[in-house]
Every structure is written in C-alpha cells, then in structure tokens.
Design an enzyme around this catalytic site. Structure first.
Site, PDB file in Angstrom:
ATOM      1  N   LYS A 163       6.645  -2.585  -1.338  1.00 22.44           N
ATOM      2  CA  LYS A 163       7.098  -2.800   0.043  1.00 22.44           C
ATOM      3  C   LYS A 163       5.926  -2.841   1.036  1.00 22.44           C
ATOM      4  O   LYS A 163       4.799  -2.440   0.702  1.00 22.44           O
ATOM      5  CB  LYS A 163       8.090  -1.683   0.410  1.00 22.44           C
ATOM      6  CG  LYS A 163       9.388  -1.715  -0.411  1.00 22.44           C
ATOM      7  CD  LYS A 163      10.380  -0.656   0.077  1.00 22.44           C
ATOM      8  CE  LYS A 163      11.683  -0.720  -0.701  1.00 22.44           C
ATOM      9  NZ  LYS A 163      12.683   0.269  -0.181  1.00 22.44           N
ATOM     10  N   TYR A 185      19.190  -7.722   0.853  1.00 24.22           N
ATOM     11  CA  TYR A 185      19.785  -6.389   1.037  1.00 24.22           C
ATOM     12  C   TYR A 185      21.234  -6.448   1.526  1.00 24.22           C
ATOM     13  O   TYR A 185      21.741  -5.464   2.056  1.00 24.22           O
ATOM     14  CB  TYR A 185      18.925  -5.556   1.992  1.00 24.22           C
ATOM     15  CG  TYR A 185      17.759  -4.869   1.309  1.00 24.22           C
ATOM     16  CD1 TYR A 185      17.970  -3.898   0.322  1.00 24.22           C
ATOM     17  CD2 TYR A 185      16.448  -5.157   1.658  1.00 24.22           C
ATOM     18  CE1 TYR A 185      16.912  -3.251  -0.305  1.00 24.22           C
ATOM     19  CE2 TYR A 185      15.372  -4.514   1.030  1.00 24.22           C
ATOM     20  CZ  TYR A 185      15.624  -3.562   0.053  1.00 24.22           C
ATOM     21  OH  TYR A 185      14.584  -2.918  -0.562  1.00 24.22           O
ATOM     22  N   GLU A 227      18.704 -10.075  -8.902  1.00 23.02           N
ATOM     23  CA  GLU A 227      17.510  -9.912  -8.063  1.00 23.02           C
ATOM     24  C   GLU A 227      16.320 -10.687  -8.624  1.00 23.02           C
ATOM     25  O   GLU A 227      15.532 -11.238  -7.865  1.00 23.02           O
ATOM     26  CB  GLU A 227      17.177  -8.420  -7.919  1.00 23.02           C
ATOM     27  CG  GLU A 227      18.219  -7.677  -7.083  1.00 23.02           C
ATOM     28  CD  GLU A 227      17.948  -6.187  -6.969  1.00 23.02           C
ATOM     29  OE1 GLU A 227      18.761  -5.492  -6.321  1.00 23.02           O
ATOM     30  OE2 GLU A 227      16.941  -5.704  -7.518  1.00 23.02           O
ATOM     31  N   ASN A 274       9.433   3.591   1.807  1.00 25.12           N
ATOM     32  CA  ASN A 274       9.287   4.335   0.551  1.00 25.12           C
ATOM     33  C   ASN A 274       8.609   3.526  -0.570  1.00 25.12           C
ATOM     34  O   ASN A 274       8.831   3.766  -1.750  1.00 25.12           O
ATOM     35  CB  ASN A 274      10.629   4.926   0.114  1.00 25.12           C
ATOM     36  CG  ASN A 274      11.686   3.870  -0.140  1.00 25.12           C
ATOM     37  OD1 ASN A 274      11.437   2.685   0.019  1.00 25.12           O
ATOM     38  ND2 ASN A 274      12.856   4.302  -0.549  1.00 25.12           N
ATOM     39  N   HIS A 322      10.819  -0.878  -4.366  1.00 23.39           N
ATOM     40  CA  HIS A 322      12.226  -1.111  -4.677  1.00 23.39           C
ATOM     41  C   HIS A 322      12.335  -1.351  -6.176  1.00 23.39           C
ATOM     42  O   HIS A 322      11.455  -1.986  -6.761  1.00 23.39           O
ATOM     43  CB  HIS A 322      12.752  -2.353  -3.947  1.00 23.39           C
ATOM     44  CG  HIS A 322      14.042  -2.868  -4.529  1.00 23.39           C
ATOM     45  ND1 HIS A 322      15.264  -2.360  -4.183  1.00 23.39           N
ATOM     46  CD2 HIS A 322      14.281  -3.806  -5.483  1.00 23.39           C
ATOM     47  CE1 HIS A 322      16.206  -2.978  -4.891  1.00 23.39           C
ATOM     48  NE2 HIS A 322      15.636  -3.862  -5.689  1.00 23.39           N
TER      49      HIS A 322
HETATM   50  P1  GTP Z   1      15.840   0.650  -3.608  1.00 23.60           P
HETATM   51  O1  GTP Z   1      15.156   0.629  -4.933  1.00 23.60           O
HETATM   52  O2  GTP Z   1      14.937   0.172  -2.497  1.00 23.60           O
HETATM   53  O3  GTP Z   1      17.184  -0.034  -3.603  1.00 23.60           O
HETATM   54  O4  GTP Z   1      16.044   2.168  -3.293  1.00 23.60           O
HETATM   55  P2  GTP Z   1      17.183   3.147  -3.780  1.00 23.60           P
HETATM   56  O5  GTP Z   1      18.093   2.471  -4.753  1.00 23.60           O
HETATM   57  O6  GTP Z   1      16.478   4.384  -4.200  1.00 23.60           O
HETATM   58  O7  GTP Z   1      17.939   3.425  -2.438  1.00 23.60           O
HETATM   59  P3  GTP Z   1      19.251   2.719  -1.799  1.00 23.60           P
HETATM   60  O8  GTP Z   1      19.646   1.543  -2.617  1.00 23.60           O
HETATM   61  O9  GTP Z   1      20.239   3.779  -1.519  1.00 23.60           O
HETATM   62  O10 GTP Z   1      18.672   2.239  -0.398  1.00 23.60           O
HETATM   63  C1  GTP Z   1      17.949   1.027  -0.341  1.00 23.60           C
HETATM   64  C2  GTP Z   1      16.768   1.206   0.579  1.00 23.60           C
HETATM   65  O11 GTP Z   1      17.240   1.416   1.900  1.00 23.60           O
HETATM   66  C3  GTP Z   1      15.883   2.417   0.297  1.00 23.60           C
HETATM   67  O12 GTP Z   1      14.894   2.181  -0.654  1.00 23.60           O
HETATM   68  C4  GTP Z   1      15.248   2.661   1.646  1.00 23.60           C
HETATM   69  O13 GTP Z   1      14.117   1.812   1.861  1.00 23.60           O
HETATM   70  C5  GTP Z   1      16.346   2.264   2.609  1.00 23.60           C
HETATM   71  N1  GTP Z   1      17.056   3.455   3.071  1.00 23.60           N
HETATM   72  C6  GTP Z   1      17.917   4.245   2.383  1.00 23.60           C
HETATM   73  N2  GTP Z   1      18.356   5.247   3.143  1.00 23.60           N
HETATM   74  C7  GTP Z   1      17.756   5.088   4.357  1.00 23.60           C
HETATM   75  C8  GTP Z   1      17.786   5.805   5.579  1.00 23.60           C
HETATM   76  O14 GTP Z   1      18.473   6.813   5.720  1.00 23.60           O
HETATM   77  N3  GTP Z   1      17.014   5.320   6.609  1.00 23.60           N
HETATM   78  C9  GTP Z   1      16.252   4.188   6.477  1.00 23.60           C
HETATM   79  N4  GTP Z   1      15.513   3.762   7.509  1.00 23.60           N
HETATM   80  N5  GTP Z   1      16.193   3.507   5.343  1.00 23.60           N
HETATM   81  C10 GTP Z   1      16.923   3.940   4.294  1.00 23.60           C
HETATM   82 MG    MG Z   2      19.033   0.548  -4.439  1.00 27.97          MG
END
Ligand code: GTP
Ligand code: MG
Length: 138
Positions: free
Chosen positions: A9, A49, A126, A112, A115
């Site tokens: 990212k 997304y 994807e 973070n 992905h």
């Molecule tokens: P991905 O591998 O990126 O999909 O991460 P994940 O599967 O661990 O998390 P999830 O699918 O729940 O969320 C997708 C992405 O949304 C996360 O990786 C974060 O970058 C973002 N995200 C999740 N929760 C939050 C939040 O509370 N605030 C913000 N700003 N971003 C969030």
């Molecule tokens: Mg995810």
C-alpha cells in the site's frame, strides 16, 4: 498450488519498504510470480474495495489507496492465501504478532502497509482485476 493477490500500500511504497516487505514473503516460502507498480485512480480503488462500500471508512480507504503508487503482486505457494495473511498480521498493527509485516511497518489500522486476499474466490477475482494470464509466470 495456490495463488493470492497482494498489494503493497501507499504508506509502504512512500517509505521505500517494498524490498523489505518482499523479503518477508520470500522468507515465508511465497514466490512473487507477478508484480507491477501502478497508481490507482479513485474510481479504480473504489471498484477494488467495493465490498467495503457500506463501511464508514470506505471513502478514507479509497482516497488512501489512490494517494500514491502501490505495488500489486501475485504470490504463489502451498496455502498461499492463509500463509500470506499470517505473514501480514492482524489488520490493526496494535494487534499484530511480532515479526509480521503490519507489526513491523504499519502506521495505523488504515495505513497498514499490505493487502492480501481472504479466500480462494476473492483471490481469483482480485488477481483477474489487476493481471492478465500473460503477466503471471509460475
Ligand atoms: P485487507 O487485506 O486490506 O483486506 O485487510 P483485512 O482483510 O485485514 O481488513 P478488512 O478487509 O477488514 O479491511 C480492509 C482494509 O480497510 C484494511 O486493510 C484497512 O486498510 C482498512 N480499514 C479497516 N478498518 C478500518 C478502520 O477502522 N479505519 C480505516 N481508516 N481503515 C480501515
Ligand atoms: Mg480484507
């Protein structure tokens, strides 16, 4: 043999961490079988997304992903989807285990660093979103 879609990212590309993150994948036995650096438009980030479109952070997430270049890649290995998520660590770096990418490099739950696809169906979708078959070589 399984494949998963990974994205390094903008918070990580900005801090020049692509190589350090790739070393974590390779050390875990994941092979980088496709890789390119691209700058997503806001519309492309929004499409990628789309599953999160009703979540409160959707707008912020899409703007972040379109803010600077990302490195998109296909990782291959035995159980690549689960293995990659293990190497990535928990979504929120505060909860991520020692040695994981997010523990070492992530700035916040939003910024973070990486992905990774979460299931075989989403991995296939994807990968097809970013790569043609010609661009992937085992
Ligand atoms: P991905 O591998 O990126 O999909 O991460 P994940 O599967 O661990 O998390 P999830 O699918 O729940 O969320 C997708 C992405 O949304 C996360 O990786 C974060 O970058 C973002 N995200 C999740 N929760 C939050 C939040 O509370 N605030 C913000 N700003 N971003 C969030
Ligand atoms: Mg995810």
């Amino acid at each position: 043999i399984e494949r998963t879609l990974s994205i390094i990212k903008p918070d990580a590309t900005r801090r020049n961490l692509t190589g350090k993150i790739n070393a974590k994948f390779e050390d875990a036995g994941l092979r980088i079988v496709a890789q390119k650096r691209i700058h997503l438009s806001l519309a492309q980030a929004g499409k990628f997304y789309e599953v999160h479109k009703d979540r409160p952070f959707y707008g912020e997430l899409c703007e972040f992903m379109a803010s600077e270049p990302v490195v998109v890649q296909v990782l291959e290995g035995e159980g690549a989807i689960a293995k990659n998520r293990e190497v990535m660590g928990a979504t929120n770096p505060a909860n991520a285990d020692e040695g994981t990418i997010r523990k070492e490099f992530a700035l916040s739950v939003g910024e973070n660093s990486v992905h990774g696809s979460d299931a075989p169906e989403t991995a296939a979708q994807e990968i097809a979103f970013f790569f043609s078959g010609l661009e992937i070589t085992g």
